[in-house]
Design an enzyme around this catalytic site. Structure first.
Site, PDB file in Angstrom:
ATOM      1  N   TYR A  22      -1.129   3.624  -0.490  1.00  0.00           N
ATOM      2  CA  TYR A  22      -1.692   4.440   0.306  1.00  0.00           C
ATOM      3  C   TYR A  22      -1.207   5.769   0.710  1.00  0.00           C
ATOM      4  O   TYR A  22      -1.694   6.712   0.794  1.00  0.00           O
ATOM      5  CB  TYR A  22      -1.743   3.500   1.508  1.00  0.00           C
ATOM      6  CG  TYR A  22      -2.651   4.141   2.786  1.00  0.00           C
ATOM      7  CD1 TYR A  22      -4.006   4.402   2.889  1.00  0.00           C
ATOM      8  CD2 TYR A  22      -2.071   4.682   4.132  1.00  0.00           C
ATOM      9  CE1 TYR A  22      -4.458   5.050   3.962  1.00  0.00           C
ATOM     10  CE2 TYR A  22      -2.417   5.275   5.108  1.00  0.00           C
ATOM     11  CZ  TYR A  22      -3.791   5.281   5.109  1.00  0.00           C
ATOM     12  OH  TYR A  22      -4.465   5.944   6.172  1.00  0.00           O
ATOM     13  N   LYS A  39      -2.520   9.450   0.038  1.00  0.00           N
ATOM     14  CA  LYS A  39      -2.652  10.376   1.127  1.00  0.00           C
ATOM     15  C   LYS A  39      -1.964  11.600   0.901  1.00  0.00           C
ATOM     16  O   LYS A  39      -2.312  12.777   1.551  1.00  0.00           O
ATOM     17  CB  LYS A  39      -2.201   9.441   2.389  1.00  0.00           C
ATOM     18  CG  LYS A  39      -3.448   8.546   3.026  1.00  0.00           C
ATOM     19  CD  LYS A  39      -4.803   9.241   2.924  1.00  0.00           C
ATOM     20  CE  LYS A  39      -5.798   8.146   3.812  1.00  0.00           C
ATOM     21  NZ  LYS A  39      -7.042   8.856   3.738  1.00  0.00           N
TER      22      LYS A  39
END
Length: 317
Positions: free
Chosen positions: A184, A188
């Site tokens: 993640y 991001k």
């Protein structure tokens, strides 16, 4: 009094719940016509898709969370349509942009928000979990942006005025890192890089591209911020972790009122907005010739003593 986005057509991905739903409702409240995208899967990306267009051939599509948000907007007097395609595929992303143009005749703002989590420590992180999270977040930003950008470029080349906006969704995990979220965090962080490139490339066509790093109470953050996600206070008290707190900044960035603001990253949480300042040159030393390894190490230590201390990785203490 007309709203800030009166007459604008806005696409919001992952808008069936949480932040995306709050954004879609806020845009509609400000006069925008909204395309509400959501595939309708679980917080880990698993489960039978519940979005429109997810049925097998010959079956009737099941109205999922996207349609529920459309119903809310329409009940309040607004205009909206649902899109249930997978925006991390060429077909889904292209149809998303086509849906906006076919339904409302134009596209002015794209809010990339869709995503899910598969948290693991790096030594336990499977390749499939890495690929799935990077796909939905990073590829799921790239493809809608690609097709929206192509539409806006064509509009500009045809001599029509373009005042387009893109709001991408990064995260504090992408800016500082987050223990147990290597996939993640990497995705991001990639979204920030994509935002900077898109802002530089698309400015000539009248497109502004910015990113937010939000913090709010959603399905995705229940485990990560368990203590901060406690139930809201008494009736009438400010709910600091409500996703609706993030949406006003997103609406402004997605409006014509944000003229001149591009290539920026904002943190948004509760009642706080912060302009994030990324990598830039800090202390430096130039020998004017090649260093030996020992000299390079000594120089690096001196420079580190002069440099700012980096932010703490989430979950590291």
């Amino acid at each position: 009094m007309s709203g800030l986005c009166e007459g604008r057509v806005v696409v919001v991905t992952g808008a069936g719940r949480g932040l995306g739903r709050a954004h879609a409702l806020a845009f509609a409240e400000q006069g925008a016509r909204v395309v509400v995208n959501d595939l309708g899967v679980g917080v880990d990306g698993e489960g039978v898709p519940r979005g429109l267009g997810s049925a097998r051939p010959g079956e009737t599509p099941v109205a999922g969370p996207a349609q529920s948000v459309v119903d809310e907007i329409q009940a309040a007097g607004g205009e909206a349509v649902a899109h249930g395609g997978d925006i991390a595929t060429t077909q889904g992303a292209a149809s998303l942009i086509a849906t906006a143009v076919d339904a409302f005749g134009a596209l002015h703002t794209l809010v990339n928000n869709a995503g899910f989590l598969r948290d693991r420590m790096l030594v336990n992180l499977d390749e499939d979990d890495w690929d799935a999270v990077v796909r939905v977040h990073l590829k799921g930003h790239f493809l809608p942006l690609k097709y929206a950008a192509a539409y806006w470029r064509a509009e500009a080349k045809a001599g029509r005025e373009v005042a387009a906006r893109v709001v991408n969704t990064s995260s504090g995990a992408g800016l500082l890192g987050s223990v147990g979220q290597g996939n993640y965090s990497a995705a991001k962080a990639g979204i920030v890089g994509l935002t900077l490139v898109a802002a530089a490339e698309m400015g000539r066509y009248g497109v502004q591209v910015n990113a937010i790093a939000p913090a709010a109470r959603t399905r995705m953050t229940e485990g990560t911020f368990a203590e901060a996600m406690a139930a809201p206070g008494a009736v009438g008290a400010f709910d600091a972790m409500a996703p609706e707190n993030v949406s006003p900044l997103v609406v402004w960035l997605g409006s014509a009122a944000s003229e001149g603001v591009t290539g920026r990253v904002f943190e948004a949480e509760a009642g706080r907005i912060t302009v994030m300042e990324g990598w830039r040159p800090g202390p430096t030393s130039d020998k004017g010739a090649r260093w030996t390894p020992r000299e390079a190490g000594e120089a690096a230590l001196k420079l580190l003593a002069e440099a700012e201390t980096p932010g703490v990785v989430y979950g590291s203490r």
